[in-house]
Design a protein around this motif. Structure first.
Motif, PDB file in Angstrom:
ATOM      1  N   ASP A 155       0.818  -1.209   0.000  1.00 42.28           N
ATOM      2  CA  ASP A 155       0.000   0.000   0.000  1.00 42.28           C
ATOM      3  C   ASP A 155       0.855   1.264   0.000  1.00 42.28           C
ATOM      4  N   GLU A 179       0.873   4.089  -2.855  1.00 44.53           N
ATOM      5  CA  GLU A 179       0.633   5.497  -2.530  1.00 44.53           C
ATOM      6  C   GLU A 179       1.739   6.375  -3.090  1.00 44.53           C
ATOM      7  N   LEU A 181      -5.316  -2.596  -3.624  1.00 46.99           N
ATOM      8  CA  LEU A 181      -4.398  -1.687  -2.959  1.00 46.99           C
ATOM      9  C   LEU A 181      -5.190  -0.636  -2.196  1.00 46.99           C
ATOM     10  N   LEU A 182      -4.676  -0.219  -1.053  1.00 39.55           N
ATOM     11  CA  LEU A 182      -5.389   0.761  -0.232  1.00 39.55           C
ATOM     12  C   LEU A 182      -5.695   2.045  -0.989  1.00 39.55           C
TER      13      LEU A 182
END
Length: 747
Positions: free
Chosen positions: A406, A410, A478-479
């Motif tokens: 994650d 990001e 994915l976050l």
């Protein structure tokens, strides 16, 4: 054997300080110190290195300096795999292990072996790596035969050279024998491998190749990576899963030192600054408003919510008629076992670095699966996957899916928005709050015992969401993808592991009830569903042994046909001095009670066999439990590195004791409540067992399988069974806190 207290006394007042290196771009491309055919990694990529696993060159390269490089798709997670893989090459290629370099997880170089999960690395790597090395050795001997004009059967190999057996002065270095056709050499699937009696490296205790740099403080961790022109970002995660962004006030941080920008994509918010602490300050100063979900629940209501949820039932095993046999039995029991949400608690919070350009991307990540992460990030930022390169770089260790994927994703999102390299470093509250969680489970078990003292019926149902939400090429896994509104890939994986026992029952039904994700994002933690399933199964089997008035080990063996399972039980009985220790345990009349418990399991599918005995002391007034001794009998087939294996088992014991005795994620309907070590305590050094005794059962005739997870399955039931032996109290929910003991005592 040196126990923990002896080690600490020997260490005295030892203090170590680390000066961590700053790793520049020139180093980052060579972060694993690899050379390919005497050239650097960049040259290897430019030369079009093959990644076809049917070719020797996909796995191995021999450099001009004599070093041999193995390009592994698996990665090092603190398990010693880098060393074990080097041992395989050193053995079959007859090269000193000091001359083996193992690069790992670079999507531009490595063979795609899938993610490093499920204790599968040795199982999936041993034969391919050995065959590639053996094929290479045969080719080098053939080349030397032509050079010397001597038949191949009169040549020998040693320390990276081919010798004339009768005249060792006549020899040639491997590097001088590498032919032009190396790049197209196909792995010979029928190549003869060394026999066990010929092993000189496999099965021997080889020091870990990664530890010297880690001890000295010179090992390049991802957190130390710095790129020219790189900036720092902090992602502001919402208070609880399901929250939506209402508004962000850019003016609240616009005048702060070093401020560059705010990146907002739906519910994804990141602040970017020139320096790291400037980003920390900006993330704390940013005025941001979230709307929390209207249907949120409290962690105390998790099991009610699980029972109310619509589930999909899969029948895993059906033998006879368990329901009828149960209803007709006089000696019968029913029980419900529960395990909570848990976080990985990586000591070092996750980090990710990305450099996204319009036509190419490089991401540095501590991921466990470089290739599926590459594909997921490519989908997230809208580039073809062949334009995205993921370079695995070691970070905080993890058994399961922590925040590594994650944080890397990001960094890619923010880098794309800014058009420059970006580093995202999570904080402690990010790691505790937003790594994917080991999901809560509930297992209902019914069983009966016949007049012959053997189990007549067994019925088991586990309710659980998936235990896997790894990237798997899906941006929504994915976050940041979820925060940007992308749906996760629906899967049902891991929750059924070890729901079926090793035992044979005349009437049996085993089902898994798959649930939606639930309150928190679920994913892999060490052992996946095998840990809660073995806790329930091995605890309930102990309950039936007590009902039948049988010794717990004898009772288990009476229901087993698998000789390897029986062997580890017999070995742990001997190792722990089971009969004597069980008789001597102080179980009545004293404020502090002693008990001893056992459990056995095989990691599913096809993994190692482990039997564990735990000794406990329990304060009847406070309810506090202390595990004093642990005995482990372990059979993982062929042992490649016994020292590394022991290290694995010892670490597994300590971590799983922490999960068993202490760890539980708590949250309200509005926010996460366990965001630091005070609210989510883990086992302290002072609370570790004084003794962990291990017996390794080597089976050279069996393929090696992994040891990262199997011992974890056996800890909670062995401790719970020991508590019951000491006190007569059966605890059916982890963690075994003092409060849980008191609640179970009053049932």
């Amino acid at each position: 054997m040196t126990n923990r207290r002896q080690f600490l006394r020997l260490g005295g007042g030892l203090a170590i300080s680390f000066a961590l290196p700053v790793v520049l771009l020139e180093r980052s491309a060579l972060v694993q110190g690899a050379e390919v055919g005497g050239r650097g990694i960049t040259d290897a990529i430019a030369a079009g290195k093959t990644q076809d696993p049917t070719h020797v060159a996909a796995w191995l390269a021999i450099g001009n300096n004599g070093n041999v490089t193995l390009h592994a798709g698996k990665v090092e997670l603190g398990t010693g795999m880098q060393t074990a893989l080097a041992q395989l090459v050193a053995e079959e290629l007859d090269v000193s292990i000091d001359n083996i370099v193992v690069t790992m997880g670079d999507t531009s170089l490595a063979v795609d072996q899938g993610p490093t999960v499920g204790s599968q690395t040795m199982k999936s790597s041993t034969l391919p790596v050995r065959k590639a090395a053996a094929t290479a050795r045969a080719l080098l001997i053939a080349r030397a035969s032509n050079v010397f004009g001597i038949p191949a059967d009169q040549l020998s190999t040693r320390a990276g050279r081919v010798y004339v057996t009768t005249d060792p002065n006549r020899s040639a270095a491997y590097r001088d024998l590498v032919p032009a056709e190396w790049a197209t050499l196909t792995v010979d699937e029928a190549v003869p491998l060394k026999r066990v009696r010929e092993f000189s490296v496999i099965g021997k205790p080889v020091p870990r190749v990664d530890l010297p740099g880690k001890v000295k403080g010179s090992h390049p961790y991802l957190q130390n990576l710095r790129l020219p022109g790189m900036v720092h970002a902090r992602v502001i995660h919402p208070p609880i899963t399901g929250s939506t962004l209402v508004k962000v006030d850019r003016k609240s941080v616009a005048e702060l030192p070093g401020f560059i920008d705010i990146v907002v994509k739906r519910d994804f918010v990141a602040v970017v600054c020139q320096q790291e602490f400037q980003a920390v300050a900006a993330s704390r100063a940013l005025t941001i408003e979230w709307k929390t979900p209207a249907n949120g629940i409290d962690s105390s209501a998790v099991y009610d919510a699980m029972r109310a949820a619509n589930g999909h039932v899969d029948e895993l095993r059906k033998i006879g008629d368990a329901d009828t046999a149960f209803s007709q039995s006089r000696m019968r029991l029913s029980a419900t076992y529960r395990t909570p949400y848990q976080t990985h608690g990586s000591i070092g919070p996750s980090c990710g670095v990305a450099d996204v350009k319009h036509d190419s991307t490089v991401v540095w990540s501590a991921t466990q699966g470089s290739f599926p992460l590459r594909d997921a990030i490519a989908a997230l930022i809208g580039l073809p996957k062949d334009k995205v390169r993921v370079i695995w770089t070691e970070g905080a260790g993890c058994y399961g899916q922590n925040g590594a994927d994650d944080a890397s994703a990001e960094a890619a999102v923010v880098s794309q928005a800014l058009g420059r390299p970006v580093r995202v470093q999570w904080m402690r509250n990010d790691e505790h709050g937003w790594d994917p969680k080991c999901p809560a489970t509930e297992s209902k078990v019914e069983g009966s015992v016949g007049p012959d003292g053997k189990i007549r019926s067994w019925s088991y149902m586990v309710s659980t969401p998936t235990h896997i939400s790894r990237p798997m090429g899906s941006a929504g896994n994915l976050l940041p993808g979820r925060m940007m509104g992308l749906p996760p890939k629906p899967v049902r994986i891991g929750g059924d592991h070890c729901a079926r026992t090793l035992y044979t029952f005349p009437n049996e039904r085993v089902v898994v009830r798959w649930l939606p994700d639930g309150a928190l994002r679920p994913s892999a933690m060490r052992g996946l569903g095998a840990v809660p399933n073995t806790f329930a199964n091995e605890s309930f089997l102990d309950e039936l042994a007590n009902l039948a008035n049988r010794d717990p080990i004898d009772f288990r063996i009476a229901h087993l046909r698998d000789e390897r399972a029986i062997a580890v039980l017999e070995e742990v009985r001997r190792l722990s001095n089971w009969i004597s220790r069980r008789k001597q345990a102080n179980r009545t009349g004293a404020p502090s009670r002693e008990g001893i418990g056992v459990s056995v399991a095989q990691l599913e599918p096809g993994g190692a066999y482990v039997a564990t005995v735990c000794s406990v002391t329990l304060d009847m007034k406070s309810g506090e439990t202390r595990v004093t001794r642990v005995f482990v009998a372990h059979d993982c087939g062929l042992i490649v590195n016994p020292d590394g294996l022991r290290n694995q088992i010892q670490g597994c014991v300590v971590q799983t004791l922490s999960r068993t005795l202490k760890e539980e994620v708590r949250f309200s309907s509005k926010e996460m409540l366990t965001l630091d070590w005070a609210s989510y305590p883990i086992l302290r050094f002072s609370e570790c067992p004084s003794e962990v005794t291990i017996s390794l059962i080597d089976r050279p005739d069996k393929a090696p399988v992994g040891a990262g997870e199997p011992t974890a399955l056996t800890i909670a039931p062995a401790v719970g069974n020991a508590i019951f032996h000491a006190t007569g109290v059966r605890i059916r929910k982890t963690p075994f806190t003092a409060e849980q003991f008191k609640a179970s005592r009053n049932v």
